[in-house]
Design a protein around this motif. Structure first.
Motif, PDB file in Angstrom:
ATOM      1  N   GLY A 157       1.869  -4.034  -3.339  1.00 32.73           N
ATOM      2  CA  GLY A 157       1.498  -2.865  -4.138  1.00 32.73           C
ATOM      3  C   GLY A 157       0.008  -2.578  -4.130  1.00 32.73           C
ATOM      4  O   GLY A 157      -0.421  -1.492  -3.714  1.00 32.73           O
ATOM      5  N   PRO A 158      -0.821  -3.535  -4.567  1.00 33.49           N
ATOM      6  CA  PRO A 158      -2.273  -3.279  -4.535  1.00 33.49           C
ATOM      7  C   PRO A 158      -2.804  -3.049  -3.123  1.00 33.49           C
ATOM      8  O   PRO A 158      -3.751  -2.277  -2.936  1.00 33.49           O
ATOM      9  CB  PRO A 158      -2.858  -4.565  -5.140  1.00 33.49           C
ATOM     10  N   ALA A 159      -2.192  -3.717  -2.135  1.00 35.41           N
ATOM     11  CA  ALA A 159      -2.653  -3.532  -0.757  1.00 35.41           C
ATOM     12  C   ALA A 159      -2.409  -2.110  -0.277  1.00 35.41           C
ATOM     13  O   ALA A 159      -3.285  -1.486   0.345  1.00 35.41           O
ATOM     14  CB  ALA A 159      -1.950  -4.533   0.162  1.00 35.41           C
ATOM     15  N   ILE A 160      -1.226  -1.567  -0.577  1.00 33.80           N
ATOM     16  CA  ILE A 160      -0.924  -0.194  -0.161  1.00 33.80           C
ATOM     17  C   ILE A 160      -1.874   0.778  -0.853  1.00 33.80           C
ATOM     18  O   ILE A 160      -2.380   1.730  -0.240  1.00 33.80           O
ATOM     19  CB  ILE A 160       0.543   0.157  -0.481  1.00 33.80           C
ATOM     20  N   GLY A 161      -2.153   0.533  -2.150  1.00 34.17           N
ATOM     21  CA  GLY A 161      -3.086   1.395  -2.856  1.00 34.17           C
ATOM     22  C   GLY A 161      -4.471   1.358  -2.243  1.00 34.17           C
ATOM     23  O   GLY A 161      -5.103   2.402  -2.048  1.00 34.17           O
ATOM     24  N   ALA A 162      -4.965   0.155  -1.942  1.00 30.26           N
ATOM     25  CA  ALA A 162      -6.301   0.018  -1.359  1.00 30.26           C
ATOM     26  C   ALA A 162      -6.365   0.655   0.022  1.00 30.26           C
ATOM     27  O   ALA A 162      -7.365   1.318   0.375  1.00 30.26           O
ATOM     28  CB  ALA A 162      -6.683  -1.457  -1.280  1.00 30.26           C
ATOM     29  N   ILE A 163      -5.321   0.462   0.837  1.00 29.40           N
ATOM     30  CA  ILE A 163      -5.280   1.051   2.179  1.00 29.40           C
ATOM     31  C   ILE A 163      -5.297   2.572   2.090  1.00 29.40           C
ATOM     32  O   ILE A 163      -6.009   3.256   2.838  1.00 29.40           O
ATOM     33  CB  ILE A 163      -4.026   0.558   2.925  1.00 29.40           C
ATOM     34  N   THR A 164      -4.520   3.107   1.146  1.00 27.29           N
ATOM     35  CA  THR A 164      -4.449   4.563   1.006  1.00 27.29           C
ATOM     36  C   THR A 164      -5.782   5.134   0.554  1.00 27.29           C
ATOM     37  O   THR A 164      -6.261   6.141   1.089  1.00 27.29           O
ATOM     38  CB  THR A 164      -3.340   4.944   0.019  1.00 27.29           C
ATOM     39  N   VAL A 165      -6.411   4.500  -0.439  1.00 27.76           N
ATOM     40  CA  VAL A 165      -7.717   4.981  -0.920  1.00 27.76           C
ATOM     41  C   VAL A 165      -8.734   4.974   0.218  1.00 27.76           C
ATOM     42  O   VAL A 165      -9.499   5.927   0.401  1.00 27.76           O
ATOM     43  CB  VAL A 165      -8.212   4.118  -2.098  1.00 27.76           C
ATOM     44  N   ALA A 166      -8.751   3.899   0.993  1.00 29.30           N
ATOM     45  CA  ALA A 166      -9.717   3.784   2.087  1.00 29.30           C
ATOM     46  C   ALA A 166      -9.507   4.851   3.152  1.00 29.30           C
ATOM     47  O   ALA A 166     -10.446   5.220   3.866  1.00 29.30           O
ATOM     48  CB  ALA A 166      -9.638   2.392   2.713  1.00 29.30           C
TER      49      ALA A 166
END
Length: 503
Positions: free
Chosen positions: A241-250
């Protein structure tokens, strides 16, 4: 804007007659290539595993638009029922980009009816309207730009001719909805100026965008088929979950990240590019493993479905559960949450409220929740007018009945507490009418029984013994009785839970 007649051709900037599914555009060797269906640039993207990351990114950019963000918060089921929403989106895109022009026109008409019902005002009293042509153009723009970006971030940027082909196809998609030319710029070069302007001046840090980035994936419910592995799912979600969020923001445009105040985690861009590269390697797997529609269908299957794929996955899940039980004997891990079996057990009133009635997941029951039920049922049954409007009208009457009986404080919505304390087991005439209209819509041949094919269309599974009459048909009286028992008695049932309660 005047809505284009469904039989008249529209034009894209490339001069395409976009109503004609046989329209051809030149490829690199001067030959013709289709705008829709196999051979199109979109068809290549659609089954690319990177498409999943690209569509998450596109959804965030859509939700950052004030009008779209407000419509999502007020009307969408993407929080409470994300897997159902995903599957419906995939089916719709298949119909719109497929080779059959008749199917495309029917789907465009359905989408226009759906969007025509989505309007209101946001928390700042600004109006929103899903039929606004500029808003619809932005949705298409985010899908196109995110497809281009996914290729660039994977180290395989689209060549100019491929990018222009893809842009022409998305222009044709917008025109197939009936929108006039001009809401997307006519040329690719002009598109980038348009895209930069919207990103810099119009997008906002909306509530819907924040939910997608920081809540949805962190709390994403298991797809129906994996409900039997809650601990394993929760553990994987905690990491992913946090990884997908961080990837999307980046992956979002830097100018928007700054304006929206989105955190830039150290190393996030490296992780993002690595994720796109790693997911892109999956394209070397056998083609039938990567069919987007097949994967979405599989995830949507309930564990007790008669589909052979569901039985295979369920058997694998059972083995994994036994292995997990053995591990818990050795290591002091938390116990596996107990799932409630389906066969007719009752829910508590508040549990029923949150699992079934609160379709949008905002903690209240109001009209958008019942409209979401009507929308899901209409989609499953692929209803045309006037049946679709008849179903919506029945749900609207039920909402007025519920509001009159249960809205104790008169705030225009019903809380879980109001529902739990106000005799929800009473089946009024409006709910009975919903059951009757739903039966009529399901009974395609009008013979007053639901046969095996009609049952599978609505419930996506074969007959079960407790829902059949002599094992061959589902009578009107039995259908209405079961529907009312589910909606008022709060009973868990094999067919109805997957229909309205599953994620």
């Amino acid at each position: 804007m005047t809505h284009a007649d469904s039989g008249s051709p529209g034009e894209t900037g490339a001069g395409a007659t976009t109503r004609d599914s046989g329209f051809q555009q030149p490829d690199t060797e001067g030959r013709t290539a289709p705008v829709f269906g196999r051979g199109s640039q979109f068809h290549e993207c659609f089954n690319d595993p990177r498409w999943a990351l690209a569509m998450v990114r596109a959804t965030v950019l859509e939700a950052a638009h004030p009008q779209i963000g407000a419509a999502l918060i007020d009307n969408s089921t993407f929080v409470a029922h994300p897997w159902r929403r995903l599957r419906n989106t995939i089916v719709s895109m298949q119909r719109m980009f497929g080779p059959d022009d008749h199917v495309r026109q029917r789907e465009a008409a359905r989408l226009n009816r759906l969007h025509g019902r989505l309007n209101g005002t946001d928390a700042r009293s600004r109006p929103y309207d899903a039929m606004d042509p500029e808003v619809r153009a932005w949705v298409v723009a985010t899908m196109f730009e995110s497809a281009v970006t996914m290729c660039r971030l994977s180290g395989q940027p689209l060549e100019q001719h491929a990018m222009e082909r893809l842009y022409t196809e998305f222009q044709a998609f917008l025109a197939a909805l009936g929108d006039e030319a001009g809401h997307l710029p006519p040329t690719l070069q002009e598109f980038w100026h348009y895209y930069d302007r919207v990103v810099e001046r119009e997008l906002e840090n909306t509530e819907a965008m924040r939910i997608i980035l920081y809540k949805l994936f962190d709390h994403l419910p298991a797809p129906p088929l994996l409900n039997g592995l809650p601990t394993l799912w929760a553990a994987g979600r905690t990491i992913a979950g946090p990884a997908i969020g961080a990837i999307t923001v980046a992956s979002l445009p830097e100018v928007f990240r700054r304006r929206a105040g989105l955190p830039e985690l150290p190393g996030a861009e490296t992780v993002m590019q690595g994720a796109y590269l790693a997911v892109g390697l999956a394209r070397f797997l056998p083609g039938h493993w990567l069919r987007t529609d097949s994967i979405a269908d599989l995830l949507a299957l309930s564990p007790d479905s008669d589909d052979p794929r569901a039985r295979t996955v369920t058997a694998l899940c059972d083995k994994m559960s036994r292995a997990a039980a053995l591990i818990r004997l050795i290591a002091p891990l938390p116990p596996e949450p107990q799932s409630t079996p389906a066969g007719g057990l009752q829910r508590g009133a508040e549990e029923f409220f949150h699992e079934v009635l609160d379709q949008t997941g905002n903690g209240y029951l109001d009209w958008p929740d019942l409209a979401a039920m009507a929308r899901e049922l209409s989609s499953r049954l692929d209803l045309d007018e006037p049946q679709e409007s008849r179903l919506y009208s029945a749900f609207a009457d039920w909402w007025r009945e519920l509001q009159a009986a249960l809205d104790a404080d008169g705030d225009g919505r019903i809380s879980a507490e109001e529902y739990a304390t106000a005799a929800p087991s009473l089946a009024g005439p409006a709910l009975i009418k919903v059951a009757e209209v739903l039966f009529d819509a399901t009974d395609k041949d009008g013979n007053q029984t639901i046969d095996a094919d009609e049952h599978r269309t609505l419930f996506r599974t074969a007959f079960h013994r407790d829902a059949t009459d002599a094992g061959t048909a589902y009578t009107r009286s039995a259908f209405i009785k079961d529907f009312l028992s589910f909606m008022t008695g709060r009973r868990r049932t094999t067919p109805y839970d997957p229909l309205l309660a599953q994620a």
